[in-house]
Design a protein around this motif. Sequence first.
Motif, PDB file in Angstrom:
ATOM      1  N   MET A  10       0.822  -1.182   0.097  1.00 11.71           N
ATOM      2  CA  MET A  10      -0.063   0.042  -0.093  1.00 11.71           C
ATOM      3  C   MET A  10       0.934   1.216   0.098  1.00 11.71           C
ATOM      4  O   MET A  10       0.528   2.314  -0.759  1.00 11.71           O
ATOM      5  N   CYS A  11       1.750   1.443   0.770  1.00 16.81           N
ATOM      6  CA  CYS A  11       2.914   2.467   0.897  1.00 16.81           C
ATOM      7  C   CYS A  11       3.531   2.677  -0.426  1.00 16.81           C
ATOM      8  O   CYS A  11       3.567   3.634  -0.770  1.00 16.81           O
ATOM      9  N   LEU A  12       3.978   1.779  -1.166  1.00 16.12           N
ATOM     10  CA  LEU A  12       4.870   1.757  -2.573  1.00 16.12           C
ATOM     11  C   LEU A  12       3.572   2.022  -3.467  1.00 16.12           C
ATOM     12  O   LEU A  12       3.928   3.161  -4.328  1.00 16.12           O
ATOM     13  N   VAL A  13       2.444   1.779  -3.486  1.00 16.38           N
ATOM     14  CA  VAL A  13       1.420   2.244  -4.352  1.00 16.38           C
ATOM     15  C   VAL A  13       1.091   3.653  -4.120  1.00 16.38           C
ATOM     16  O   VAL A  13       1.003   4.596  -4.882  1.00 16.38           O
ATOM     17  N   MET A  14       1.079   4.121  -2.811  1.00 16.23           N
ATOM     18  CA  MET A  14       0.409   5.426  -2.622  1.00 16.23           C
ATOM     19  C   MET A  14       1.894   6.462  -2.955  1.00 16.23           C
ATOM     20  O   MET A  14       1.682   7.497  -3.392  1.00 16.23           O
ATOM     21  N   GLN A  15       2.937   5.758  -2.875  1.00 16.39           N
ATOM     22  CA  GLN A  15       4.226   6.734  -3.083  1.00 16.39           C
ATOM     23  C   GLN A  15       4.061   7.004  -4.646  1.00 16.39           C
ATOM     24  O   GLN A  15       4.358   8.323  -4.976  1.00 16.39           O
ATOM     25  N   TYR A  16       3.563   6.172  -5.518  1.00 18.30           N
ATOM     26  CA  TYR A  16       3.835   6.380  -6.946  1.00 18.30           C
ATOM     27  C   TYR A  16       2.319   7.066  -7.535  1.00 18.30           C
ATOM     28  O   TYR A  16       2.122   7.269  -8.677  1.00 18.30           O
ATOM     29  N   SER A  17       1.438   7.164  -6.690  1.00 15.10           N
ATOM     30  CA  SER A  17      -0.068   7.660  -7.087  1.00 15.10           C
ATOM     31  C   SER A  17      -0.104   8.905  -7.452  1.00 15.10           C
ATOM     32  O   SER A  17      -0.900   9.205  -8.300  1.00 15.10           O
ATOM     33  N   ASP A  18       0.937   9.738  -7.002  1.00 10.38           N
ATOM     34  CA  ASP A  18       1.030  11.246  -7.827  1.00 10.38           C
ATOM     35  C   ASP A  18       1.090  11.236  -9.082  1.00 10.38           C
ATOM     36  O   ASP A  18       0.506  12.039 -10.012  1.00 10.38           O
ATOM     37  N   GLY A  19       1.907  10.201  -9.666  1.00  8.97           N
ATOM     38  CA  GLY A  19       2.218  10.186 -11.115  1.00  8.97           C
ATOM     39  C   GLY A  19       1.546   9.045 -11.635  1.00  8.97           C
ATOM     40  O   GLY A  19       0.011   9.008 -11.664  1.00  8.97           O
ATOM     41  N   ASP A  20       1.968   8.235 -12.838  1.00 11.81           N
ATOM     42  CA  ASP A  20       1.208   7.304 -13.464  1.00 11.81           C
ATOM     43  C   ASP A  20       1.255   5.990 -12.637  1.00 11.81           C
ATOM     44  O   ASP A  20       0.259   4.907 -13.220  1.00 11.81           O
ATOM     45  N   GLY A  21       1.583   5.761 -11.429  1.00  8.52           N
ATOM     46  CA  GLY A  21       1.407   4.884 -10.559  1.00  8.52           C
ATOM     47  C   GLY A  21       2.653   4.049 -10.658  1.00  8.52           C
ATOM     48  O   GLY A  21       3.870   4.450 -11.514  1.00  8.52           O
ATOM     49  N   ILE A  22       2.779   2.980 -10.029  1.00 12.61           N
ATOM     50  CA  ILE A  22       4.078   2.077 -10.024  1.00 12.61           C
ATOM     51  C   ILE A  22       3.837   0.848 -10.795  1.00 12.61           C
ATOM     52  O   ILE A  22       2.558   0.069 -10.832  1.00 12.61           O
ATOM     53  N   SER A  23       4.769   0.430 -11.768  1.00 16.29           N
ATOM     54  CA  SER A  23       4.601  -0.829 -12.630  1.00 16.29           C
ATOM     55  C   SER A  23       4.721  -1.883 -11.870  1.00 16.29           C
ATOM     56  O   SER A  23       5.192  -2.054 -10.718  1.00 16.29           O
ATOM     57  N   SER A  24       3.744  -2.793 -12.646  1.00 16.74           N
ATOM     58  CA  SER A  24       3.915  -4.499 -11.721  1.00 16.74           C
ATOM     59  C   SER A  24       5.281  -4.849 -11.572  1.00 16.74           C
ATOM     60  O   SER A  24       5.705  -5.504 -10.849  1.00 16.74           O
ATOM     61  N   GLN A  25       6.057  -4.656 -12.705  1.00 20.84           N
ATOM     62  CA  GLN A  25       7.469  -5.003 -12.530  1.00 20.84           C
ATOM     63  C   GLN A  25       8.300  -4.438 -11.529  1.00 20.84           C
ATOM     64  O   GLN A  25       8.864  -5.166 -10.655  1.00 20.84           O
ATOM     65  N   LEU A  26       8.266  -3.415 -11.323  1.00 21.69           N
ATOM     66  CA  LEU A  26       8.852  -2.587 -10.139  1.00 21.69           C
ATOM     67  C   LEU A  26       8.317  -3.120  -8.861  1.00 21.69           C
ATOM     68  O   LEU A  26       9.041  -3.324  -7.927  1.00 21.69           O
ATOM     69  N   LEU A  27       6.987  -3.032  -8.627  1.00 23.07           N
ATOM     70  CA  LEU A  27       6.416  -3.666  -7.448  1.00 23.07           C
ATOM     71  C   LEU A  27       7.125  -4.982  -7.161  1.00 23.07           C
ATOM     72  O   LEU A  27       7.336  -5.339  -5.915  1.00 23.07           O
ATOM     73  N   SER A  28       6.938  -5.810  -8.182  1.00 25.56           N
ATOM     74  CA  SER A  28       7.350  -7.315  -8.012  1.00 25.56           C
ATOM     75  C   SER A  28       8.767  -7.268  -7.542  1.00 25.56           C
ATOM     76  O   SER A  28       9.100  -7.955  -6.556  1.00 25.56           O
ATOM     77  N   SER A  29       9.530  -6.327  -8.065  1.00 23.35           N
ATOM     78  CA  SER A  29      11.070  -6.510  -7.756  1.00 23.35           C
ATOM     79  C   SER A  29      11.478  -6.004  -6.263  1.00 23.35           C
ATOM     80  O   SER A  29      12.438  -6.533  -5.875  1.00 23.35           O
ATOM     81  N   LEU A  30      10.613  -5.130  -5.790  1.00 24.65           N
ATOM     82  CA  LEU A  30      10.805  -4.624  -4.499  1.00 24.65           C
ATOM     83  C   LEU A  30      10.372  -5.385  -3.574  1.00 24.65           C
ATOM     84  O   LEU A  30      10.897  -5.688  -2.304  1.00 24.65           O
ATOM     85  N   ILE A  31       9.131  -6.159  -3.888  1.00 23.12           N
ATOM     86  CA  ILE A  31       8.428  -6.908  -2.850  1.00 23.12           C
ATOM     87  C   ILE A  31       8.817  -8.319  -2.723  1.00 23.12           C
ATOM     88  O   ILE A  31       9.096  -8.875  -1.759  1.00 23.12           O
ATOM     89  N   TRP A  32       8.987  -8.968  -3.911  1.00 24.79           N
ATOM     90  CA  TRP A  32       9.615 -10.100  -4.255  1.00 24.79           C
ATOM     91  C   TRP A  32      10.616 -10.321  -4.738  1.00 24.79           C
ATOM     92  O   TRP A  32      10.748 -10.991  -5.746  1.00 24.79           O
TER      93      TRP A  32
END
Length: 214
Positions: A10-32
């Motif tokens: 949730m914090c990662l998505v919130m961080q990028y929500s001001d712009g275009d959002g966080i890509s699924s690839q970046l989210l995956s590489s950070l969390i898993w």
Amino acid sequence: MFTARIKQIMCLVMQYSDGDGISSQLLSSLIWPEKSKDKVKNSRGVAMNHLRKILSELDGIELLYDKGRFKFVMTGALYCDYLRCLDFIENPEEPSANTREFLDIISRGKFLCNFDESIFDDFKRHVEARLERTLLIKMADAFNSYDYKHTVDFAEAEFNIDPVNESALSYELKSLYMLKKENTARGVYRRFIDEYRRTSGEDYPTPFSDYWGV
């Protein structure tokens, strides 16, 4: 309802929500980072479904997935202290009647203080740098307006970001002088010089007497 992993997401998505959002690839590489592509896709799907289910209990927030990116869309129906704090940062001339609300938010401690993961370091630095600029302005304005109580509150909030900020020390001690709170001031000064010694390895050169007066 939020597991530690869901909080991170949730914090990662919130961080990028001001712009275009966080890509699924970046989210995956950070969390898993340790999982294979197939396993990541399954884990991500389960986690996002869990997050959507939680958010469905709330009004005013929706998790969107568009063109490979996740982001939140929010309305005023949901109160979010992080977004409200950004409002104060971006609009430092907010009515003084709202000062208490701003202080209630920032007095809780450092931003994301319970998140030690390095993936949040840039987010913390970015938010705290923006917040610090506002705090230093409001602290000086409060002191110059003879609002010594709020000067102390802003100084304490600044110490959450920079515990050896000399401007905050000066404003707080001089405000406590005006409020006739010498014992409190000496405690603030001792805390400051202890932190200064811990971080620099040296003794703080300015004595208490240099601050005790206006």
